[in-house]
Design a protein around this motif. Structure first.
Motif, PDB file in Angstrom:
ATOM      1  N   ASN A  27      -1.592   8.559 -13.660  1.00 24.02           N
ATOM      2  CA  ASN A  27      -1.744   7.840 -12.395  1.00 24.02           C
ATOM      3  C   ASN A  27      -2.826   6.779 -12.580  1.00 24.02           C
TER       4      ASN A  27
ATOM      5  N   ARG B  58       0.822  -1.215   0.000  1.00 22.06           N
ATOM      6  CA  ARG B  58       0.000   0.000   0.000  1.00 22.06           C
ATOM      7  C   ARG B  58       0.854   1.262   0.000  1.00 22.06           C
TER       8      ARG B  58
ATOM      9  N   SER C 284       2.375   3.074  -5.489  1.00 20.65           N
ATOM     10  CA  SER C 284       1.334   3.389  -6.461  1.00 20.65           C
ATOM     11  C   SER C 284       1.825   3.008  -7.848  1.00 20.65           C
TER      12      SER C 284
ATOM     13  N   SER D  76      -2.532  -2.513  -8.474  1.00 22.85           N
ATOM     14  CA  SER D  76      -1.892  -2.521  -7.161  1.00 22.85           C
ATOM     15  C   SER D  76      -0.592  -3.318  -7.237  1.00 22.85           C
TER      16      SER D  76
ATOM     17  N   LEU E  28       3.722  10.506  -4.953  1.00 23.52           N
ATOM     18  CA  LEU E  28       3.152  10.276  -6.273  1.00 23.52           C
ATOM     19  C   LEU E  28       2.919  11.565  -7.051  1.00 23.52           C
TER      20      LEU E  28
ATOM     21  N   ALA F 263       4.118   5.801  -3.147  1.00 29.50           N
ATOM     22  CA  ALA F 263       2.817   6.470  -3.107  1.00 29.50           C
ATOM     23  C   ALA F 263       2.864   7.801  -2.365  1.00 29.50           C
TER      24      ALA F 263
ATOM     25  N   SER G 282      -3.318   4.204 -10.286  1.00 26.04           N
ATOM     26  CA  SER G 282      -3.346   3.475  -9.019  1.00 26.04           C
ATOM     27  C   SER G 282      -4.719   2.913  -8.687  1.00 26.04           C
TER      28      SER G 282
END
Length: 408
Positions: free
Chosen positions: A168, A39, A42, A174, A148, A145, A170
């Motif tokens: 992006n 997590r 990204s 993942s 980002l 992330a 994201s």
């Protein structure tokens, strides 16, 4: 092993599952394989006819292999057999960094080339899938992330008139990591041992193996491009669960952080200080992030000069926090804490990242690996620092300093 009480990067205590895990097993090597969703990472997509040229002039690694056509690929980049979920052509991912013009670290990226439909069988398995062979190159990048938006702005600033879209994505994808026991082999094969074992009796079922390695969308696990001991990494659609992920082996990202700390591998623009870190001191050459023969890129001058000089006096080193008896201590150690040599009280380095009894930091090699040195945390002399030389380090990284110590 004592229970961990703090986590400097994730700013939350260890999960109860991790406490139970480490209370019954001394090492993560005895637990794996483990899988976690990253997590802290990204996904950015670069797409357009100028994608390869654009990134080639910016990044520390040679991007050209990712831009090769399937027809020009080598045998080790091709699957033994195309299937609906594993393509004939699977270029391995690449680790790279973007630097400042002065050669300081900014961001790290894991670059992947998604397989197009025309290099896989269709869903019936009777022929190639339908794809546009003229479609411009697209690469996915696994990035930090926390930085980002800033990263996107920097790449767009460099884009100028280059025909490349920077997005992006994201929400669509993942990042995942597989690590731990049974996955730390350094053998050259990129095949996950668990995926390779799928079959009946002593024969390997290739179709079953491909199903374990990749999902029904054609996304798959790859050997981590940095080090074999780090396991496998992959980008997968956010709406799917990667193959080989089960409820009893899905771990918290803190497990993966601990795995990296034990091996002295930093990741992201917090652990590798953005705008400050010299890439060679953070071992990016040993992590396959730098090509020394690719030609010009942003920040190359400092990298080339430092590399050809041949002496790196400081490096990112893993260590343990122990007491006077050599037992691991539970006391939390904050990042940026100074590490000193007890006798002289001279600064040897600084803690970069700490998690319970483990940490890593930028240390002077001459002092760090001197047999007579006793290191501790400044203003906390009861917390000693026990330096660990990672198995993956080339001998020459410490050879010069060991010779100097022997002469002294």
């Amino acid at each position: 092993m004592p229970a961990f009480t703090s986590c400097s990067r994730f700013l939350s205590p260890f999960s109860s599952s991790l406490r139970r895990l480490l209370s019954t097993t001394p090492h993560l090597e005895d637990v794996g394989p483990l899988t976690c969703r990253l997590r802290s990472r990204s996904v950015v997509r670069f797409r357009g006819p100028d994608t390869a040229r654009f990134l080639q002039g910016l990044l520390t690694n040679d991007v050209r292999p990712l831009a090769q056509s399937p027809e020009s690929s080598t045998a080790d980049q091709a699957s033994y057999l195309p299937t609906p979920n594993i393509a004939l052509y699977n270029p391995p991912p690449m680790y790279a960094a973007l630097l400042t013009p002065q050669g300081r670290f900014l961001y790290d990226l894991f670059l992947y080339r998604p397989s197009s439909a025309d290099v896989k069988f269709d869903r019936t398995g009777s022929g190639p899938g339908k794809g546009d062979s003229e479609e411009p190159l697209a690469l996915l990048a696994d990035v930090d992330a926390a930085f980002l938006e800033e990263l996107l702005d920097v790449f767009k600033k460099y884009r100028l008139r280059a025909k490349v879209e920077i997005e992006n994505v994201s929400e669509e994808f993942s990042c995942w990591q597989r690590f731990g026991g049974n996955l730390s082999s350094t053998e050259p094969s990129a095949q996950d041992p668990e995926a390779a074992s799928v079959g009946w009796g002593q024969a390997v079922d290739r179709a079953g193996g491909s199903s374990a390695k990749g999902n029904d969308h054609g996304w798959q696990w790859f050997r981590d491009p940095r080090l074999g001991c780090l396991g496998y990494r992959g980008i997968f659609p956010a709406s799917t669960i990667p193959p080989l992920v089960e409820s009893d082996n899905e771990a918290d990202e803190q497990h993966y952080l601990l795995w990296r700390l034990e091996r002295g591998v930093a990741e992201g623009s917090t652990e590798i200080p953005k705008g400050e870190a010299i890439p060679l001191e953070y071992n990016l050459a040993g992590l396959n992030a730098i090509s020394f023969d690719k030609g010009c890129y942003v920040g190359q001058e400092l990298i080339a000069r430092t590399h050809h000089r041949g002496v790196i006096r400081k490096r990112l080193v893993p260590f343990k926090f122990v007491d006077d008896n050599g037992e691991e201590v539970e006391q939390a150690v904050s990042p940026s804490s100074e590490i000193v040599e007890n006798t002289s009280n001279k600064k040897v380095g600084t803690v970069n990242t700490a998690l319970g009894c483990r940490g890593m930091g930028l240390l002077k090699l001459e002092e760090a690996f001197k047999q007579t040195s006793t290191l501790s945390i400044k203003d906390a002399n009861k917390v000693k620092v026990q330096v660990i030389r990672p198995d993956w380090w080339p001998a020459e990284w410490t050879q010069v300093h060991e010779q100097q110590t022997a002469v002294a």
